[in-house]
Enzyme design. Structure first.
Site, PDB file in Angstrom:
ATOM      1  N   TYR A 132      43.641 -78.112-111.478  1.00  0.00           N
ATOM      2  CA  TYR A 132      42.443 -78.424-112.270  1.00  0.00           C
ATOM      3  C   TYR A 132      41.488 -79.368-111.532  1.00  0.00           C
ATOM      4  O   TYR A 132      40.317 -79.008-111.315  1.00  0.00           O
ATOM      5  CB  TYR A 132      42.841 -78.943-113.665  1.00  0.00           C
ATOM      6  CG  TYR A 132      41.643 -79.422-114.455  1.00  0.00           C
ATOM      7  CD1 TYR A 132      40.731 -78.516-114.996  1.00  0.00           C
ATOM      8  CD2 TYR A 132      41.386 -80.782-114.638  1.00  0.00           C
ATOM      9  CE1 TYR A 132      39.606 -78.955-115.696  1.00  0.00           C
ATOM     10  CE2 TYR A 132      40.282 -81.224-115.334  1.00  0.00           C
ATOM     11  CZ  TYR A 132      39.393 -80.308-115.864  1.00  0.00           C
ATOM     12  OH  TYR A 132      38.274 -80.758-116.539  1.00  0.00           O
ATOM     13  N   LYS A 136      37.687 -78.526-110.066  1.00  0.00           N
ATOM     14  CA  LYS A 136      36.468 -79.248-110.480  1.00  0.00           C
ATOM     15  C   LYS A 136      35.774 -79.857-109.263  1.00  0.00           C
ATOM     16  O   LYS A 136      34.541 -79.873-109.184  1.00  0.00           O
ATOM     17  CB  LYS A 136      36.806 -80.341-111.504  1.00  0.00           C
ATOM     18  CG  LYS A 136      37.317 -79.859-112.835  1.00  0.00           C
ATOM     19  CD  LYS A 136      36.367 -78.944-113.571  1.00  0.00           C
ATOM     20  CE  LYS A 136      35.205 -79.634-114.257  1.00  0.00           C
ATOM     21  NZ  LYS A 136      34.402 -78.696-115.076  1.00  0.00           N
TER      22      LYS A 136
HETATM   23  N1  NAD Z   1      37.933 -82.777-122.276  1.00  0.00           N
HETATM   24  C1  NAD Z   1      37.719 -83.743-121.399  1.00  0.00           C
HETATM   25  O1  NAD Z   1      38.229 -84.855-121.523  1.00  0.00           O
HETATM   26  C2  NAD Z   1      36.805 -83.485-120.229  1.00  0.00           C
HETATM   27  C3  NAD Z   1      36.531 -84.553-119.368  1.00  0.00           C
HETATM   28  C4  NAD Z   1      35.691 -84.353-118.290  1.00  0.00           C
HETATM   29  C5  NAD Z   1      35.119 -83.114-118.081  1.00  0.00           C
HETATM   30  N2  NAD Z   1      35.396 -82.081-118.907  1.00  0.00           N
HETATM   31  C6  NAD Z   1      34.730 -80.798-118.636  1.00  0.00           C
HETATM   32  O2  NAD Z   1      33.918 -80.487-119.752  1.00  0.00           O
HETATM   33  C7  NAD Z   1      33.813 -79.078-119.899  1.00  0.00           C
HETATM   34  C8  NAD Z   1      34.179 -78.693-121.309  1.00  0.00           C
HETATM   35  O3  NAD Z   1      35.505 -79.082-121.516  1.00  0.00           O
HETATM   36  P1  NAD Z   1      36.175 -79.201-122.958  1.00  0.00           P
HETATM   37  O4  NAD Z   1      37.138 -80.297-122.919  1.00  0.00           O
HETATM   38  O5  NAD Z   1      35.108 -79.174-124.006  1.00  0.00           O
HETATM   39  O6  NAD Z   1      37.008 -77.849-122.964  1.00  0.00           O
HETATM   40  P2  NAD Z   1      36.984 -76.641-123.964  1.00  0.00           P
HETATM   41  O7  NAD Z   1      38.108 -75.757-123.589  1.00  0.00           O
HETATM   42  O8  NAD Z   1      36.877 -77.132-125.361  1.00  0.00           O
HETATM   43  O9  NAD Z   1      35.601 -75.961-123.595  1.00  0.00           O
HETATM   44  C9  NAD Z   1      35.448 -75.101-122.514  1.00  0.00           C
HETATM   45  C10 NAD Z   1      34.653 -73.899-122.975  1.00  0.00           C
HETATM   46  O10 NAD Z   1      34.553 -73.003-121.869  1.00  0.00           O
HETATM   47  C11 NAD Z   1      34.786 -71.705-122.364  1.00  0.00           C
HETATM   48  N3  NAD Z   1      35.316 -70.845-121.321  1.00  0.00           N
HETATM   49  C12 NAD Z   1      36.532 -70.905-120.733  1.00  0.00           C
HETATM   50  N4  NAD Z   1      36.669 -69.921-119.841  1.00  0.00           N
HETATM   51  C13 NAD Z   1      35.501 -69.226-119.842  1.00  0.00           C
HETATM   52  C14 NAD Z   1      35.036 -68.101-119.136  1.00  0.00           C
HETATM   53  N5  NAD Z   1      35.796 -67.469-118.255  1.00  0.00           N
HETATM   54  N6  NAD Z   1      33.790 -67.658-119.413  1.00  0.00           N
HETATM   55  C15 NAD Z   1      33.024 -68.264-120.346  1.00  0.00           C
HETATM   56  N7  NAD Z   1      33.405 -69.321-121.037  1.00  0.00           N
HETATM   57  C16 NAD Z   1      34.642 -69.806-120.808  1.00  0.00           C
HETATM   58  C17 NAD Z   1      35.795 -71.874-123.488  1.00  0.00           C
HETATM   59  O11 NAD Z   1      35.783 -70.767-124.357  1.00  0.00           O
HETATM   60  C18 NAD Z   1      35.318 -73.154-124.142  1.00  0.00           C
HETATM   61  O12 NAD Z   1      34.380 -72.919-125.156  1.00  0.00           O
HETATM   62  C19 NAD Z   1      34.732 -78.462-118.847  1.00  0.00           C
HETATM   63  O13 NAD Z   1      33.941 -78.048-117.764  1.00  0.00           O
HETATM   64  C20 NAD Z   1      35.643 -79.619-118.460  1.00  0.00           C
HETATM   65  O14 NAD Z   1      36.106 -79.473-117.147  1.00  0.00           O
HETATM   66  C21 NAD Z   1      36.216 -82.239-119.989  1.00  0.00           C
HETATM   67  C1  5JK Z   2      52.631 -89.890-120.943  1.00  0.00           C
HETATM   68  C2  5JK Z   2      52.313 -89.409-122.319  1.00  0.00           C
HETATM   69  C3  5JK Z   2      52.896 -90.319-123.323  1.00  0.00           C
HETATM   70  C4  5JK Z   2      50.815 -89.339-122.559  1.00  0.00           C
HETATM   71  C5  5JK Z   2      50.208 -88.085-121.971  1.00  0.00           C
HETATM   72  C6  5JK Z   2      48.722 -88.160-122.179  1.00  0.00           C
HETATM   73  C7  5JK Z   2      48.007 -87.056-121.410  1.00  0.00           C
HETATM   74  C8  5JK Z   2      48.270 -85.736-122.132  1.00  0.00           C
HETATM   75  C9  5JK Z   2      46.533 -87.391-121.301  1.00  0.00           C
HETATM   76  C10 5JK Z   2      46.327 -88.734-120.571  1.00  0.00           C
HETATM   77  C11 5JK Z   2      44.988 -88.659-119.868  1.00  0.00           C
HETATM   78  C12 5JK Z   2      44.391 -87.353-120.313  1.00  0.00           C
HETATM   79  C13 5JK Z   2      43.321 -86.728-119.423  1.00  0.00           C
HETATM   80  C14 5JK Z   2      42.122 -87.654-119.242  1.00  0.00           C
HETATM   81  O1  5JK Z   2      41.701 -88.210-120.470  1.00  0.00           O
HETATM   82  C15 5JK Z   2      40.979 -87.005-118.593  1.00  0.00           C
HETATM   83  C16 5JK Z   2      40.864 -85.675-118.475  1.00  0.00           C
HETATM   84  C17 5JK Z   2      39.729 -85.165-117.687  1.00  0.00           C
HETATM   85  C18 5JK Z   2      39.204 -83.861-118.101  1.00  0.00           C
HETATM   86  O2  5JK Z   2      38.400 -83.294-117.099  1.00  0.00           O
HETATM   87  C19 5JK Z   2      40.191 -82.893-118.674  1.00  0.00           C
HETATM   88  C20 5JK Z   2      41.161 -83.538-119.635  1.00  0.00           C
HETATM   89  C21 5JK Z   2      41.867 -84.712-119.013  1.00  0.00           C
HETATM   90  C22 5JK Z   2      42.705 -84.187-117.852  1.00  0.00           C
HETATM   91  C23 5JK Z   2      42.831 -85.406-120.037  1.00  0.00           C
HETATM   92  C24 5JK Z   2      44.018 -84.482-120.401  1.00  0.00           C
HETATM   93  C25 5JK Z   2      45.112 -85.190-121.191  1.00  0.00           C
HETATM   94  C26 5JK Z   2      45.611 -86.434-120.483  1.00  0.00           C
HETATM   95  C27 5JK Z   2      46.291 -86.068-119.161  1.00  0.00           C
END
Ligand code: NAD
Ligand code: 5JK
Length: 342
Positions: A132, A136
């Site tokens: 992942y 990214k």
């Molecule tokens: N969740 C976090 O903590 C976090 C932190 C930093 C960055 N991000 C980034 O933010 C963005 C959104 O993440 P999220 O947490 O909302 O995830 P999410 O899974 O809720 O949203 C991702 C969206 O992308 C869509 N998607 C997946 N594969 C696809 C494809 N092949 N074609 C079209 N659409 C597709 C999914 O249907 C979904 O609606 C991602 O790019 C992720 O890397 C998330």
């Molecule tokens: C050790 C266990 C008790 C706790 C496990 C928590 C674990 C599932 C959480 C901790 C940190 C979380 C990630 C973090 O907030 C940031 C991101 C960046 C984003 O791009 C995608 C999601 C992610 C990886 C979170 C996923 C869940 C994590 C790993």
């Protein structure tokens, strides 16, 4: 957020693999909202959706740190998908591209080195192995390198990347999982991570707001913002992953047991490794993808927080939602989850 905050908006196209019924509610206002079911890995579908757009916000991605999908699929969606979005902009003449990157492009790195309240210029050895963050990082690089490319019509493409820390708020699936786990354990969660380990978090509404501001300002500040990265931050407090979750789960009736981790780190690491083995052994029969694995343990157990004002300086970003409001909205959402579960 675009519909609420962007007065100049004439049309909003939403391109996603899965379209939810909630999208229908967006179609009732004066702005034309078009939902397109499509796959970012399919270049022609992306190009058709992008054609004629003024700005593209590319947030689609496969977020999987639990081993649910293969590394190849993660790469295909996050890297090839991003390549397709860039090419679609170039071929159809769209000049402004905002990319949702991630803090994980920087870290935590494989050495588990702390990143303590750093900014976009803080030196840090960004080395990854997990699919992942690797995907990214590659996708972000593609977006930044595309800045300045000539699009159809001869004008330059202007791109930038936003790097949210861990996003929380309404719809946060992992928060929901912790909540349900706490209910199963009689209203308790057991501390696994030392309270001193800071994990950066940002409210989903502020992440969306920062995207809207960038989409608006890229045109006017192309020279300053083009090819830049910005951490996505707000005024959420610096806390450990678990203590932060308790800001919402506490008011919903859960309690975090222990002032120190209940299990020693080596045991957690052993259990995390065991989960990887079980995942591999069970793969032919079922998908075993628990929250704990060596990668998620390292994420939760390594200090990674940001402190920066680059977004304020470059395009006037101030969080739209205060910490109190972000907290209240998230608590209400957890309570609604609780209501619907009963
Ligand atoms: N969740 C976090 O903590 C976090 C932190 C930093 C960055 N991000 C980034 O933010 C963005 C959104 O993440 P999220 O947490 O909302 O995830 P999410 O899974 O809720 O949203 C991702 C969206 O992308 C869509 N998607 C997946 N594969 C696809 C494809 N092949 N074609 C079209 N659409 C597709 C999914 O249907 C979904 O609606 C991602 O790019 C992720 O890397 C998330
Ligand atoms: C050790 C266990 C008790 C706790 C496990 C928590 C674990 C599932 C959480 C901790 C940190 C979380 C990630 C973090 O907030 C940031 C991101 C960046 C984003 O791009 C995608 C999601 C992610 C990886 C979170 C996923 C869940 C994590 C790993």
């Amino acid at each position: 957020m675009l519909l609420q905050q962007e007065p100049q908006l004439r049309e909003l196209r939403i391109f996603d693999l899965h379209l939810g019924p909630w999208l229908e509610e967006l179609k009732t206002g004066p702005v034309q909202v078009t939902a397109i079911q499509g796959d970012v890995t399919q270049a022609h579908e992306v190009a058709a959706a992008v054609a004629g757009a003024h700005v593209v916000i590319h947030t689609a991605g496969l977020v999987d740190v639990f081993g649910k999908t293969s590394p190849e699929t993660i790469h295909e969606v996050n890297v090839q998908g991003t390549r397709n979005v860039i090419e679609a902009c170039v071929q159809t003449g769209t000049r402004f591209l905002v990319y949702t990157s991630s803090m994980e492009v920087v870290g935590p790195n494989i050495k588990g080195q702390p990143f303590y309240r750093g900014n976009e210029n803080t030196p840090y050895e960004a080395v990854h192995r997990h699919p992942y963050p690797c995907s990214k990082a590659l996708a972000e690089q593609l977006v930044l390198e595309a800045n300045g490319r000539k699009v159809l019509g001869g004008l330059p493409l202007v791109t930038c990347a936003l790097r949210p820390t861990g996003i929380y708020g309404e719809g946060h699936q992992i928060m929901r999982d912790f909540y349900h786990q706490g209910l199963r354990l009689g209203g308790r969660l057991f501390r696994a991570i030392p309270a001193s380990v800071e994990h950066g978090r940002v409210y989903v509404g502020n992440v969306a707001w920062m995207h809207v501001l960038v989409a608006r300002e890229l045109e006017h500040r192309a020279a300053l913002m083009g090819g830049q990265v910005y951490f996505c931050y707000d005024n959420s407090p610096y806390k450990s992953y678990e203590d932060f979750n308790m800001e919402f789960l506490g008011p919903c009736g859960l309690r975090l047991v222990g002032t120190r981790p209940l299990l020693p780190y080596w045991l957690l690491l052993f259990l995390a490794a065991l989960n990887v083995l079980l995942q591999w052994l069970l793969r032919p029969l079922l998908l075993y993808a628990p929250l704990l694995n060596p990668y998620t343990l390292a994420m939760a157990n390594t200090t990674f927080t940001v402190s920066t004002d680059k977004a304020r300086r470059h395009f006037g970003y101030e969080p739209l939602f205060s910490w109190e409001e972000s907290r209240t909205r998230t608590i209400r959402w957890v309570q609604a989850v609780e209501g619907s579960a009963q």
